[in-house]
Design an enzyme around this catalytic site. Structure first.
Site, PDB file in Angstrom:
ATOM      1  N   CYS A  61       0.664  -1.511  -0.063  1.00  0.00           N
ATOM      2  CA  CYS A  61      -0.078  -0.239   0.219  1.00  0.00           C
ATOM      3  C   CYS A  61       0.719   1.145   0.670  1.00  0.00           C
ATOM      4  O   CYS A  61       1.776   1.555   0.490  1.00  0.00           O
ATOM      5  CB  CYS A  61      -0.933  -0.075   1.795  1.00  0.00           C
ATOM      6  SG  CYS A  61      -1.982   1.479   1.365  1.00  0.00           S
ATOM      7  N   CYS A  65       0.779   4.789   7.367  1.00  0.00           N
ATOM      8  CA  CYS A  65       0.224   4.806   8.299  1.00  0.00           C
ATOM      9  C   CYS A  65       0.993   4.128   9.357  1.00  0.00           C
ATOM     10  O   CYS A  65       1.218   2.636   8.598  1.00  0.00           O
ATOM     11  CB  CYS A  65      -1.396   4.019   8.125  1.00  0.00           C
ATOM     12  SG  CYS A  65      -2.312   4.938   6.796  1.00  0.00           S
ATOM     13  N   CYS A  68       0.317   0.401  10.295  1.00  0.00           N
ATOM     14  CA  CYS A  68      -0.290  -0.813   9.430  1.00  0.00           C
ATOM     15  C   CYS A  68       0.904  -1.747   8.775  1.00  0.00           C
ATOM     16  O   CYS A  68       1.983  -0.859   7.920  1.00  0.00           O
ATOM     17  CB  CYS A  68      -0.863   0.225   8.291  1.00  0.00           C
ATOM     18  SG  CYS A  68      -1.013  -1.250   7.694  1.00  0.00           S
ATOM     19  N   CYS A 105     -16.502  -8.502   5.541  1.00  0.00           N
ATOM     20  CA  CYS A 105     -16.043  -7.328   5.794  1.00  0.00           C
ATOM     21  C   CYS A 105     -14.705  -8.284   4.787  1.00  0.00           C
ATOM     22  O   CYS A 105     -13.460  -8.483   5.840  1.00  0.00           O
ATOM     23  CB  CYS A 105     -15.378  -6.866   7.118  1.00  0.00           C
ATOM     24  SG  CYS A 105     -17.227  -6.984   8.045  1.00  0.00           S
ATOM     25  N   CYS A 136     -19.666  -5.838   3.920  1.00  0.00           N
ATOM     26  CA  CYS A 136     -18.788  -4.476   4.540  1.00  0.00           C
ATOM     27  C   CYS A 136     -17.478  -4.473   3.820  1.00  0.00           C
ATOM     28  O   CYS A 136     -16.746  -5.846   3.180  1.00  0.00           O
ATOM     29  CB  CYS A 136     -18.310  -4.393   5.762  1.00  0.00           C
ATOM     30  SG  CYS A 136     -17.694  -3.279   6.336  1.00  0.00           S
ATOM     31  N   CYS A 196     -19.526   2.212   8.871  1.00  0.00           N
ATOM     32  CA  CYS A 196     -18.146   1.573   9.770  1.00  0.00           C
ATOM     33  C   CYS A 196     -17.041   2.645  10.088  1.00  0.00           C
ATOM     34  O   CYS A 196     -16.404   2.610   9.181  1.00  0.00           O
ATOM     35  CB  CYS A 196     -18.169   0.150   9.719  1.00  0.00           C
ATOM     36  SG  CYS A 196     -16.635  -0.510  10.389  1.00  0.00           S
ATOM     37  N   ARG A 268     -17.371  -2.376  18.209  1.00  0.00           N
ATOM     38  CA  ARG A 268     -16.892  -2.939  18.232  1.00  0.00           C
ATOM     39  C   ARG A 268     -15.875  -3.339  18.777  1.00  0.00           C
ATOM     40  O   ARG A 268     -14.796  -2.592  18.425  1.00  0.00           O
ATOM     41  CB  ARG A 268     -17.111  -3.710  16.756  1.00  0.00           C
ATOM     42  CG  ARG A 268     -16.319  -5.090  15.877  1.00  0.00           C
ATOM     43  CD  ARG A 268     -16.154  -5.208  15.117  1.00  0.00           C
ATOM     44  NE  ARG A 268     -17.364  -5.112  14.167  1.00  0.00           N
ATOM     45  CZ  ARG A 268     -18.205  -4.337  13.549  1.00  0.00           C
ATOM     46  NH1 ARG A 268     -16.888  -2.857  13.131  1.00  0.00           N
ATOM     47  NH2 ARG A 268     -18.852  -4.552  12.669  1.00  0.00           N
TER      48      ARG A 268
HETATM   49  N1  SAM Z   1      -6.220   0.735   2.876  1.00  0.00           N
HETATM   50  C1  SAM Z   1      -7.603   1.154   3.471  1.00  0.00           C
HETATM   51  C2  SAM Z   1      -8.116   2.365   4.853  1.00  0.00           C
HETATM   52  O1  SAM Z   1      -6.671   2.223   5.052  1.00  0.00           O
HETATM   53  O2  SAM Z   1      -8.540   2.878   4.302  1.00  0.00           O
HETATM   54  C3  SAM Z   1      -8.540   0.448   3.954  1.00  0.00           C
HETATM   55  C4  SAM Z   1      -7.612  -1.588   5.169  1.00  0.00           C
HETATM   56  S1  SAM Z   1      -7.304  -0.178   6.062  1.00  0.00           S
HETATM   57  C5  SAM Z   1      -6.256  -1.951   6.940  1.00  0.00           C
HETATM   58  C6  SAM Z   1      -8.222  -0.702   7.899  1.00  0.00           C
HETATM   59  C7  SAM Z   1      -8.257  -0.062   8.895  1.00  0.00           C
HETATM   60  O3  SAM Z   1      -7.981  -0.892  10.251  1.00  0.00           O
HETATM   61  C8  SAM Z   1      -7.015   1.764   9.432  1.00  0.00           C
HETATM   62  O4  SAM Z   1      -7.333   2.330   9.709  1.00  0.00           O
HETATM   63  C9  SAM Z   1      -6.693   1.046  10.809  1.00  0.00           C
HETATM   64  O5  SAM Z   1      -7.901   1.759  11.366  1.00  0.00           O
HETATM   65  C10 SAM Z   1      -7.016  -0.482  11.095  1.00  0.00           C
HETATM   66  N2  SAM Z   1      -5.429  -1.512  10.893  1.00  0.00           N
HETATM   67  C11 SAM Z   1      -4.690  -1.278  10.230  1.00  0.00           C
HETATM   68  N3  SAM Z   1      -3.607  -2.194  11.262  1.00  0.00           N
HETATM   69  C12 SAM Z   1      -4.037  -1.737  12.165  1.00  0.00           C
HETATM   70  C13 SAM Z   1      -3.302  -2.162  13.509  1.00  0.00           C
HETATM   71  N4  SAM Z   1      -1.648  -2.179  13.814  1.00  0.00           N
HETATM   72  N5  SAM Z   1      -3.736  -2.485  15.046  1.00  0.00           N
HETATM   73  C14 SAM Z   1      -4.904  -1.651  14.790  1.00  0.00           C
HETATM   74  N6  SAM Z   1      -5.632  -1.529  13.831  1.00  0.00           N
HETATM   75  C15 SAM Z   1      -5.544  -1.176  12.382  1.00  0.00           C
HETATM   76 FE1  SF4 Z   2      -2.560   1.314   3.756  1.00  0.00          FE
HETATM   77 FE2  SF4 Z   2      -2.505   0.203   5.433  1.00  0.00          FE
HETATM   78 FE3  SF4 Z   2      -2.888   2.862   5.542  1.00  0.00          FE
HETATM   79 FE4  SF4 Z   2      -4.750   1.197   4.947  1.00  0.00          FE
HETATM   80  S1  SF4 Z   2      -3.763   1.806   6.599  1.00  0.00           S
HETATM   81  S2  SF4 Z   2      -4.631   3.139   3.756  1.00  0.00           S
HETATM   82  S3  SF4 Z   2      -3.872  -0.585   3.961  1.00  0.00           S
HETATM   83  S4  SF4 Z   2      -0.940   1.880   4.525  1.00  0.00           S
END
Ligand code: SAM
Ligand code: SF4
Ligand code: DTB
Length: 321
Positions: A61, A65, A68, A105, A136, A196, A268
């Site tokens: 990606c 973030c 992530c 989801c 979802c 959500c 949740r």
């Molecule tokens: N890429 C898309 C986005 O960011 O909108 C969808 C998938 S992203 C993985 C969905 C959510 O997963 C993120 O907004 C975050 O809140 C949560 N998430 C991702 N990594 C995480 C982690 N290590 N621990 C807790 N929540 C996490």
């Molecule tokens: Fe990409 Fe992870 Fe951020 Fe979603 S949360 S936009 S998968 S880096």
């Protein structure tokens, strides 16, 4: 219903941080009692909704973030995968249904989907609905027409998190703004889908940041139907891998306050359950959490095995919904 519970269950969209802080700092027993009253006025306290997650496109990606494992910028050893074939998604949805999930989801590691991605994802939504599951998606930012197309295809929920307070947000993500997120949420809502939207605790944010997140969530009108509260899963290779372990009581307090602010939403207990004791999860349910992710994997990280969750539900007398 008596006057006190009438007052405690009124829907509001004008919460001030000072008021939310007053709830947060109540003695624990008083906060739990208030949350229980609100919860019982709107829900069966022994029923928990269960959703199963599937990563339909994994890793690489472009976003940054800090929490992530799927960002291309961090070396987390994750194996990336292109968009899954339809048959694999259907097989996974069938399994989820068999295990008792009511919602499926699907998550993709995209900044935002291309229109041709939406075509393929719509096929998945149609097929999963045909299995008798709610659907979802979480695909990143959406344009208004994309949201409208997903709604027309019958998508039930779209997940897009605010993650934290507006002030702390720039410490965590630089590649999209808080306003970008609000815009996607508005497109989803305007298109007529259920929202959500939640956040993550344990990223080094302050109490005030947690108040700020809840304030943003609770002042959306209508409230998001589903509010995922994630405990940070600390993944090696991400900038937050060494974040301090987050206090369990503070986590439970956050759930209780979310329940009070958004009386009719499903709150949740989301990522991070693998690291939580049964006692902590039980406190979260008492505080008003009434949904979980069910199945041994979240998107890329482990979640408790279904057997373990069944056992916990049996011990607590909880019915899955
Ligand atoms: N890429 C898309 C986005 O960011 O909108 C969808 C998938 S992203 C993985 C969905 C959510 O997963 C993120 O907004 C975050 O809140 C949560 N998430 C991702 N990594 C995480 C982690 N290590 N621990 C807790 N929540 C996490
Ligand atoms: Fe990409 Fe992870 Fe951020 Fe979603 S949360 S936009 S998968 S880096
Ligand atoms: C949400 O708030 N939590 C889920 C779901 N929405 C998409 C994702 C949690 C991901 C945890 C890290 C992983 O497994 O990759």
């Amino acid at each position: 219903m008596n006057a006190a519970s009438d007052k405690s269950t009124a829907l509001r969209y004008d919460w001030q941080r000072a008021e939310i802080d007053k709830l947060f700092t109540l003695p624990f027993a008083d906060l739990m009692f208030a949350a229980q009253q609100v919860h019982r006025a709107h829900f069966d306290p022994n029923q928990v909704q269960v959703s199963t997650l599937l990563s339909i496109k994994t890793g690489r990606c472009p976003e940054d973030c800090a929490y992530c494992p799927q960002s291309v910028r961090f070396d987390t050893g994750l194996e990336s995968e292109e968009l899954l074939p339809l048959a694999a998604v259907i097989a996974s949805a069938r399994q989820a249904k068999q295990n008792g999930s009511s919602r499926f989801c699907m998550g993709a590691a995209w900044r935002s989907p291309k229109d041709k991605d939406i075509d393929r994802v719509i096929e998945m939504v149609t097929a999963v609905k045909a299995e008798g599951l709610e659907t979802c998606l979480t695909l990143g930012m959406l344009t208004k027409p994309q949201a409208q197309r997903l709604q027309a295809a019958g998508l039930d929920y779209y997940n897009h998190n605010l993650d934290t307070s507006p002030e702390f947000y720039p410490e965590i993500i630089s590649t999209r703004t808080y306003q970008d997120r609000r815009d996607t949420l508005a497109h989803v809502r305007d298109a007529g889908m259920h929202v959500c939207c939640g956040g993550i605790l344990g990223m080094g944010e302050s109490r005030d940041d947690r108040l700020g997140l809840l304030q943003e969530l609770a002042n959306q009108q209508p409230h998001p139907e589903s509010v995922p509260i994630n405990m940070l899963v600390r993944v090696e290779g991400t900038p937050l891998a060494e974040a301090q372990a987050f206090d369990a009581i503070e986590f439970v307090r956050t759930i209780a306050v979310a329940r009070i602010l958004m009386p009719q939403s499903h709150v949740r207990l989301s990522a991070g359950r693998e690291g939580m004791s049964e006692e902590m999860q039980a406190l979260c349910f008492l505080a008003g959490a009434n949904s979980i992710f069910y199945g041994e994997k979240l998107l890329t990280t482990p979640n408790p095995a279904t057997d373990r969750d069944r056992h916990l539900f049996a011990k607590l007398g909880i019915h899955a919904q």
